[in-house]
Design an enzyme around this catalytic site. Structure first.
Site, PDB file in Angstrom:
ATOM      1  N   GLU A  41      46.361  41.450  50.158  1.00 29.65           N
ATOM      2  CA  GLU A  41      45.855  40.565  49.106  1.00 29.65           C
ATOM      3  C   GLU A  41      44.896  39.599  49.781  1.00 29.65           C
ATOM      4  O   GLU A  41      45.309  38.782  50.611  1.00 29.65           O
ATOM      5  CB  GLU A  41      46.991  39.765  48.462  1.00 29.65           C
ATOM      6  CG  GLU A  41      47.943  40.598  47.640  1.00 29.65           C
ATOM      7  CD  GLU A  41      49.088  39.756  47.065  1.00 29.65           C
ATOM      8  OE1 GLU A  41      49.765  40.256  46.170  1.00 29.65           O
ATOM      9  OE2 GLU A  41      49.307  38.614  47.517  1.00 29.65           O
ATOM     10  N   ASP A  52      50.193  26.745  44.739  1.00 29.82           N
ATOM     11  CA  ASP A  52      50.491  26.950  46.154  1.00 29.82           C
ATOM     12  C   ASP A  52      51.132  25.743  46.816  1.00 29.82           C
ATOM     13  O   ASP A  52      50.835  24.602  46.483  1.00 29.82           O
ATOM     14  CB  ASP A  52      49.204  27.315  46.905  1.00 29.82           C
ATOM     15  CG  ASP A  52      48.793  28.748  46.637  1.00 29.82           C
ATOM     16  OD1 ASP A  52      49.601  29.652  46.934  1.00 29.82           O
ATOM     17  OD2 ASP A  52      47.686  28.974  46.107  1.00 29.82           O
ATOM     18  N   TYR A 167      54.057  42.088  40.305  1.00 36.05           N
ATOM     19  CA  TYR A 167      54.425  41.099  41.318  1.00 36.05           C
ATOM     20  C   TYR A 167      55.535  40.223  40.741  1.00 36.05           C
ATOM     21  O   TYR A 167      55.298  39.453  39.817  1.00 36.05           O
ATOM     22  CB  TYR A 167      53.184  40.266  41.650  1.00 36.05           C
ATOM     23  CG  TYR A 167      53.304  39.295  42.818  1.00 36.05           C
ATOM     24  CD1 TYR A 167      54.375  38.410  42.923  1.00 36.05           C
ATOM     25  CD2 TYR A 167      52.322  39.251  43.801  1.00 36.05           C
ATOM     26  CE1 TYR A 167      54.465  37.517  43.982  1.00 36.05           C
ATOM     27  CE2 TYR A 167      52.395  38.347  44.861  1.00 36.05           C
ATOM     28  CZ  TYR A 167      53.468  37.493  44.947  1.00 36.05           C
ATOM     29  OH  TYR A 167      53.547  36.602  45.995  1.00 36.05           O
TER      30      TYR A 167
END
Lengths: 257, 407
Positions: A41, A52, A167
């Site tokens: 990725e 994040d 995912y």
């Protein structure tokens, strides 16, 4: 040139492109592929990475400060594709750089660069019609995130609109390392199995060989991101590719990092 | 920009023309859906409105006055200027309207932990206040630059019992505080309610926040009709995220003869990074996605969000509420900008003609009124939404105006 998990479990490696610099990211990606990564990725650095944790925030900030742009990441992807025709390559981005390039232009450029798929952190299925149409036109696999908080109806829509793999986010929260694989992960994968035949990769907080093995008991692949980005942060650029190669080999072999 | 994925039924909610929507990490979607449902139920429940209205009246001081600024009007020699005095509300700004509404909603949903972001500190103070009132735990995220320049509000929040957490990332201002609040929410989504402070973010926030501020224009429309027997020719409000402006505009949207003017922060120049004027031509604002919503965003040509500057922390933000984006494109509202220097000068003018110290945010609206009023007829009415008071800005004013020697 496909998303295919040859290892059991498969290994997906996230890299913030352009940290420490684009040439080094290229060497790191090749080392990761050569040591057992099935899918890379390539993270597009963004100024406001709100999903994040601190490690990827810092990497993103460094890459943005160096002026790394989406077009640079696609050019890098193209180089990796030329060097490793068999690797799975996914563009991983926040939405705004893609919107700025234009959905159609982006998908055309990503396909031309040799990407297999795209994952957009802040794109949900309900908003994705234009994106999905452009992805289909260019033969790219859209990868959506599934969360422990997603109810059944959402998991169905996520599965129905994903290709390549789904995912599964191991826990509520942002990216970053943790001590153990969260209990949420197994349950989420079991719920996803009921609605899809696609391979399922588990990410967030997967940081060592033990975690990868634990994930392998119930999922098809493990995604390792922050642990590697942190290793890259702590390693001189000239040694980063070799260090990542050793780390990924350890993850792939389950021998410990 | 997008419509509906084939497998999901029904239209996407929360759209304002092309703008708005929901662009968030999947983990938050269940929480946004839960919030949307709970908000719809509260909206339909007379008991919810009764409690909110009682507190708005007895605790916050609504209705706020609509004050005829006679000396200012005469000095400018044009339109009659009326000030909608949101600055007189409890905690000193319009922000309490929304913080109280969402606080009651959080309690109704059984959430005991509240998080919020704040720029100038007014939303943080309002949220900390509501948490005290309702007995809820309160965490406020604030950029470190904003903590420095709005230090008094940091003390106020801490005194009220809030845990104020500094954010050092990026420009350490409002945008970074919102990102950090969203990270907290993603992590603690099962127990935590996020009281977003402006008409921003993913659906249902822009609609919900606007509705909690609609009371401003509901009152103002009635007040001006009672006082003057006609509608204002124009309404001016400052626009950061745009909550006070959308609240002040909303009930006047069908009144085509009423001009609606939003004032953005022109900062110290037209160059990208020196201002927060998202709608100004060639200013770097183009449609994009930031923090959950599709709207105008100040960004470079690679889609990186640009830094912003304003003397007022509450206007110092790279994006703007999606409903304003729609009103801009349709032309129903116009958006102008005002420099730091003009806002500071307007602060002094209002203080010395009317004895009212506006917040630096609201001073941007006052500055536009000062520019506009002389161009209008004496029988025309110009309404300014005075969204907050300026006590919090005394540190900045003392420095910028050199008050030791200022005349």
């Amino acid at each position: 040139m496909a998303i295919e998990f040859r290892n059991k479990p498969g290994l997906v490696i996230y890299l913030t492109a352009g940290d420490p610099d684009l040439a080094t990211t290229r060497e790191i990606a090749l080392a990761a592929i050569d040591n057992g990564a099935d899918v890379i990725e390539l993270g597009v650095p963004f100024s406001d990475p709100l999903a994040d944790g601190p490690v990827i925030q810092r990497a993103s900030e460094r890459a943005v400060a160096r002026g790394v742009r989406l077009v640079d990441v696609l050019a890098l992807l193209s180089e990796i594709r030329t060097a490793r025709p068999q690797a799975g390559l996914v563009v991983f981005s926040y939405l705004n750089p893609v919107v700025r390039m234009g959905m159609e232009n982006f998908c055309a450029a990503a396909a031309a660069a040799g990407a297999d798929g795209v994952l957009l952190t802040d794109m949900i299925v309900e908003e994705a019609a234009e994106y999905l149409a452009a992805m289909r036109r260019h033969g790219l696999a859209p990868v959506f995130l599934a969360a422990p908080t997603s109810p059944e109806a959402r998991l169905k829509a996520i599965a129905a609109n994903s290709a390549g793999f789904v995912y599964a986010i191991s826990r509520v929260g942002i990216t970053g390392t943790q001590q153990q694989v969260a209990g949420d992960a197994g349950e989420l994968v079991a719920r996803l199995r009921k609605v899809t035949e696609l391979p399922i990769a588990v990410g967030f907080g997967i940081s060592n060989a033990e975690h990868v093995q634990a994930v392998g008991k119930f999922a098809d692949a493990a995604v390792v991101g922050s642990a590697l980005v942190s290793l890259i942060e702590q390693t001189p650029p000239a040694e980063a590719a070799a260090a990542v190669g050793r780390f990924v080999a350890g993850l792939a072999a389950g021998k410990g990092a | 920009m997008a419509t509906t994925a084939p497998e999901m039924a029904g239209p996407v909610p929360g759209r304002f023309g092309a703008y708005g929507g929901r662009y968030v990490p999947e983990t938050l979607m269940a929480a946004l859906e839960e919030l949307e449902t709970a908000y719809a139920e509260a909206q339909a429940d007379p008991a919810f409105h009764a409690e909110l209205n009682d507190l708005l009246h007895n605790y916050c001081g609504r209705p706020t006055p609509l004050y005829y600024a006679k000396r200012l009007s005469e000095k400018l020699g044009g339109a009659k200027i009326y000030l909608k005095r949101e600055d007189l509300l409890h905690t000193g700004a319009h922000k309490i309207n929304n913080a109280l509404g969402q606080g009651l909603l959080a309690r109704r949903m059984g959430k005991q932990r509240i998080i919020a972001e704040t720029g100038a500190g007014q939303h943080g103070v309002a949220t900390a206040t509501v948490c005290s009132l309702l007995g809820l735990e309160c965490v406020i995220y604030m950029g470190e630059e904003d903590m420095r320049r709005q230090e008094l509000n940091v003390y106020r929040m801490r005194l009220l019992g809030a845990d104020v957490r500094g954010v050092a990332a990026g420009s350490a201002t409002l945008k970074d505080a919102i990102s950090e609040a969203m990270r907290d929410w993603v992590t603690n989504v099962r127990t935590t309610y996020y009281i977003l402070g402006s008409a921003l973010g993913a659906h249902p926030y822009p609609t919900m926040v606007r509705n909690f501020h609609r009371v401003i224009s509901i009152e103002a429309r009635q007040q001006i009709l009672e006082r003057e027997g006609k509608l204002p020719a124009a309404i001016v409000a400052c626009v950061g995220g745009g909550s006070n402006a959308i609240g002040a505009f909303y009930e006047f949207l069908p009144d085509a003869e009423v001009k609606l003017i939003g004032v953005e922060a022109g900062g110290r120049g037209a160059k990208l990074g020196e201002h927060a004027a998202r709608f100004q031509k060639d200013g770097g604002g183009v449609p994009g996605v930031l923090q959950g919503t599709y709207s105008y965003v100040l960004q470079d040509d690679a889609g990186q969000i640009s830094l912003t500057h304003s003397v007022s922390a509450g206007l110092d933000y790279a994006s703007v509420g999606p409903e304003h984006a729609m009103l801009h494109d349709t032309g129903r509202a116009t958006y102008v900008s005002c420099s730091d220097a003009d806002a500071l000068a307007a602060t002094v003018t209002l203080a010395r003609t009317e004895g009212i110290l506006p917040a630096l945010e609201s001073a941007h609206a006052v500055a536009e009124a000062i520019r506009l009023a002389p161009t209008m007829a004496k029988d025309e009415i110009l309404m300014v939404n005075l969204s907050g008071r300026g006590d919090k800005d005394m540190g900045i004013l003392a420095k910028e105006l050199d008050l030791k020697g200022y005349k």
